[in-house]
Enzyme design. Structure first.
Site, mmCIF file in Angstrom:
data_model
loop_
_atom_site.group_PDB
_atom_site.id
_atom_site.type_symbol
_atom_site.label_atom_id
_atom_site.label_comp_id
_atom_site.label_asym_id
_atom_site.label_seq_id
_atom_site.Cartn_x
_atom_site.Cartn_y
_atom_site.Cartn_z
ATOM 1 N N SER A 16 0.790 -1.251 -0.057
ATOM 2 C CA SER A 16 -0.135 -0.097 -0.166
ATOM 3 C C SER A 16 0.860 1.466 0.099
ATOM 4 O O SER A 16 0.468 2.343 -0.135
ATOM 5 C CB SER A 16 -1.010 0.028 1.143
ATOM 6 O OG SER A 16 -0.208 0.120 2.228
ATOM 7 N N LYS B 1 -5.826 3.761 9.277
ATOM 8 C CA LYS B 1 -4.693 4.920 8.488
ATOM 9 C C LYS B 1 -5.395 6.075 8.310
ATOM 10 O O LYS B 1 -4.709 7.111 8.711
ATOM 11 C CB LYS B 1 -4.587 4.244 7.031
ATOM 12 C CG LYS B 1 -3.815 3.190 6.904
ATOM 13 C CD LYS B 1 -3.738 2.406 5.447
ATOM 14 C CE LYS B 1 -2.931 1.330 5.226
ATOM 15 N NZ LYS B 1 -2.784 0.778 3.949
#
Ligand code: ADP
Length: 786
Positions: A689, A732
């Site tokens: 990611s 996140k």
């Protein structure tokens, strides 16, 4: 047994035992009184259960109590606490299981308990004819020893014969009661297994000599003894006769006492039959036989397990809702799911297989305490046991009684603590159950959780079935993907994400402060902690998804205030309420531990901000790229995982592919080495990611255009610059929000998850879904008027 521990350094709480040596492989129940060792074990119990044990003589123990010792013994034993039960008199009953020898290195802390760095060591495994011979000889000595003593269980002897490591055998020898403390310590301190066995051999030889001598003396005095024995029997008979006549009621025969307890036990017939059977064996063998202790421990377990049936209160959903709200701030969706679960239980009763709830989320978000609330709402007892690090089926299911120091497994131990057959039973860290050659604990756990089988759960130690079908099991985990599939299928997963700053403030003011104030004996009008102070704790003293450390810091503030209050009652002038505001915090807790906000203040070339996810929550990280003149190499530093390295390769390919459009000479890549670095060593940096972050930093570096500092991003990249979806969006975005980021770039395919994010995050972060790298660059690169 024999749980592995890595041969490496450990920082562990230290417990000091007097005149007692617990060897690796040995399990010993003990009672400990208040003091440093007690606190050390309490600490261990709350964490990973590991403590370092050192063994000192009765005279030395005093010095450890009063002041920090000048010198620690060189060798200790790392042990696992298998039980820690606080007793009403302030002591605790514990069970310690020796795991590994350790070299004691340095003292790290001495208050409120000692903490020590140590180095775990395992025995080397030397082989050879000479060693074999020595081992045989020691085993022969043991046989001889046992012959003299008589009545040692055959299984124990067989067990010793199966041992094939010299060091282990030497350790086992010291279990014999005949040895002195110093002799045991000597064996412990010897690190060379062969030398250790030689010493054990010498000690045994001496004991055998003593035994023989004693027998000779006994022979000589037999006549005298016979006389006194006759008297003893006559007295015994007289006692029985007197009791029959009702003349003597102060006799307290332990066998009778046990018989009475068994008769009174509220348990199914098969339990009582088994108990009576064991009692008969005990009576036959005599109270002084070596096996008596084993049988009595067993009977003790039977007598103290909750076999009885109980009436449970009706579940009132209204009441349950109230309890959940009283104990927890926010968590609306989670509470809703719990209420649905309770509703199903109420309607279906025992007719339906209700699934096991499993709370998944980072530490300190309230998984365990929700379990506690559910227990309160249901009017049931609460127990928890941690499954972290369990690798052995026997830890779930216990050891057979023939095993020296055998005990029931964790599940039954928990039931004993619960004192009820109907508790809410929280199984913590179900994602950290391991498996190896000693058998797979997963299948035992499946049996525990399966309503079709768990009404007759079999524990190896108990031998008779125990009914777990009335227990409400709840599991907790930090992450989903390490939970074995068959277990996962059994469970209804409820995810709990981290908290925003506002939520933490709400939790602190609504719950944590009150709880800690009460815990420290402070009245509400004695201590006020302002909102600004809490925010400062959140931003500069903790860095976490949950509120565990926040609660710890609040506890520290309360403890320090409690001291002031105590001083006030001694006459020192103190004005109430004591108000703690943000600027006061460093006076109480020392300087700030984290800087809040963005590390770099201005936009920079070659540095982009990404976000990572791990089972303990999210975090932001900066990726740096520096091109230097060279021959087109790619260098990566910062202990990157394999997947991250592949991302870097993909970023390079994309940058080359787009070089011309970006105004970069394609030969640039052949004339420069690209160095990619991800600072901050501790964060795990694997996962694809970081792809778009790497690419952004790289393109910034080669074009000389700075990256906006207030932008963070996450997304996987393909070779052609498409942006692919990622996991862990909630953690996140929370981490980015925490770090003061304004704009957050995410993959378009994750846009559907935005609705799930906390309101505060949606309002304060500009969330921009993208599908291509071009879009990322448009947003992330600062345009400096061009
Ligand atoms: P976990 O089991 O998820 O690691 P805990 O249940 O031990 O976390 O929670 C840590 C502490 O934070 C506990 O004291 C708990 O009561 C408190 N806590 C966590 N979330 C909340 C909340 N939403 N409201 C009130 N207290 C909370």
């Amino acid at each position: 047994m024999g749980k592995m521990i890595e041969t490496s350094d450990h920082d562990l709480p230290l417990a000091i035992l007097g005149e007692l040596v617990i060897m690796p492989h040995m399990t010993v129940p003990l009672q400990v009184g208040q003091g440093k060792s007690y606190r050390a074990m309490e600490q261990a119990w709350e964490n990973d259960h590991l403590v370092l044990l050192i063994f000192v003589s009765e005279s030395e123990i005093e010095t450890y109590k009063s002041s920090q010792p000048q010198q620690l013994p060189p060798v200790g034993v790392i042990a696992r606490l298998d039980e820690f039960v606080k007793l009403p008199d302030g002591t605790a009953r514990i069970i310690l299981e020796g795991i590994s020898r350790a070299l004691v290195q340095t003292m790290l802390q001495s208050e409120p308990f000692y903490r020590v760095r140590c180095h775990a060591i395992s025995d080397p495994e030397p082989r050879g004819i000479e060693i074999e011979a020595l081992m045989d000889s020691v085993k022969q000595q043991i046989d001889e020893f046992v012959d003299h003593l008589g009545e040692v269980p055959q299984d124990a002897v067989a067990f010793v014969h199966r041992i094939d490591k010299p060091g282990h055998l030497a350790d086992i020898v010291t279990w014999a009661p005949a040895f002195e403390f110093e002799e045991r310590l000597d064996i412990l301190n010897e690190l060379d297994p062969v030398e250790r066995l030689r010493r054990a051999h010498r000690l045994l030889a001496r004991q055998l000599e003593l035994l023989k001598l004693r027998q000779k003396i006994q022979q000589d005095t037999k006549e005298v003894l016979d006389q006194s024995q006759r008297e003893y029997f006559l007295r015994e008979q007289m006692r029985v006769i007197r009791r029959e006549l009702g003349e003597d009621d102060d006799v307290d025969d332990p066998i009778d006492e046990l018989k009475r307890k068994i008769a009174q036990l509220d348990a199914p017939d098969y339990v009582k039959e088994q108990a009576m059977h064991e009692l008969k064996r005990l009576a036959q063998q005599g109270m002084n036989s070596p096996e008596a202790g084993v049988i009595r421990t067993y009977l003790d377990w039977i007598l103290n397990l909750p076999w009885a049936e109980e009436e449970l209160p009706e579940i009132s959903l209204h009441e349950a809702q109230k309890v959940l709200d009283e104990d927890h701030y926010g968590l609306e969706r989670v509470k809703e799911r719990i209420l649905e679960y309770l509703a199903v239980r109420k309607l279906a009763g025992n007719r339906m297989r209700s699934p096991i709830l499993c709370f998944v989320g980072p530490p300190g978000v309230g998984k365990t305490s929700l379990g506690r609330s559910i227990a309160r709402a249901l009017g049931r007892k609460f127990v928890r046991t941690s499954l972290g690090g369990i690798r052995d089926e026997a830890e779930i299911r216990g050891h057979r009684r023939t095993y020296i120091g055998a005990l029931p497994g964790r599940i039954i131990q928990g039931m004993k603590t619960a004192k009820s057959r109907y508790p809410v039973y929280v199984l913590d860290e179900i994602d950290k159950v391991g498996q190896d050659f000693r058998g797979d604990p997963t299948s035992a756990l499946l049996e525990v959780l399966d309503p079709e089988q768990n009404n007759a759960f079999s524990d190896h130690y108990l031998e008779i079935p125990f009914d777990l079908s009335q227990v409400v099991f709840i599991a907790t985990a930090n992450q989903l993907d390490t939970i074995p599939n068959p277990l996962r299928d059994r469970m209804e997963i409820i995810e709990i994400g981290g908290y925003t700053e506002d939520e933490k403030l709400g939790i602190a003011q609504g719950f944590l402060v009150r709880k800690q104030r009460e815990f420290h004996g402070l009245a509400p009008d004695q201590l006020i902690i302002t909102d600004a102070a809490i925010i400062k704790l959140v931003r500069e003293y903790t860095r976490e998804a949950g509120v565990r450390n926040l609660e710890r810091e609040i506890a520290s503030l309360c403890r320090k205030t409690a001291r002031k209050v105590a001083a006030a009652s001694d006459g020192d002038p103190v004005e109430f309420p004591i108000v703690i505001d943000a600027p006061d915090i460093p006076n109480y807790l020392g300087p700030e531990r984290y800087t809040f906000g963005l590390a770099e203040e201005k936009d920079e070339v070659g540095v982009a901000t990404g976000v990572t996810w791990s089972p303990t929550g999210g975090d932001v990280l900066s990726i740096e790229v520096l091109p230097v003149r060279g021959k087109g190499g790619l260098q990566l530093t910062g202990q990157l995982g394999e997947v991250m390295k592949e991302s870097a390769q993909a970023a390079m390919s994309y940058a080359r592919f787009r070089a011309e459009q970006l105004g970069v000479d394609p030969s640039y890549f052949d004339e420069h080495n690209i160095h990619i670095h991800v600072p901050e060593g501790a964060v795990p940096k694997d996962g694809p990611s970081a792809g778009i972050t790497l690419t952004t930093a790289l393109i910034s570096a080669v074009t000389g255009k700075p990256v906006r500092r207030d932008v963070a991003m996450t997304g996987e990249i393909t070779l052609r610059g498409k942006v692919l979806p990622i996991g862990g969006l909630k953690e996140k975005t929370l981490a980015a929000h925490r770090a003061g980021i304004r704009t957050f770039i995410l993959p378009k395919d994750n846009a559907k998850d935005i609705a799930e994010l906390p309101k505060k995050v949606r309002e304060e972060l500009q969330l921009i879904p993208v599908s291509s790298m071009d879009e990322v660059l448009k947003i992330a690169l600062a345009h400096q008027g061009s």
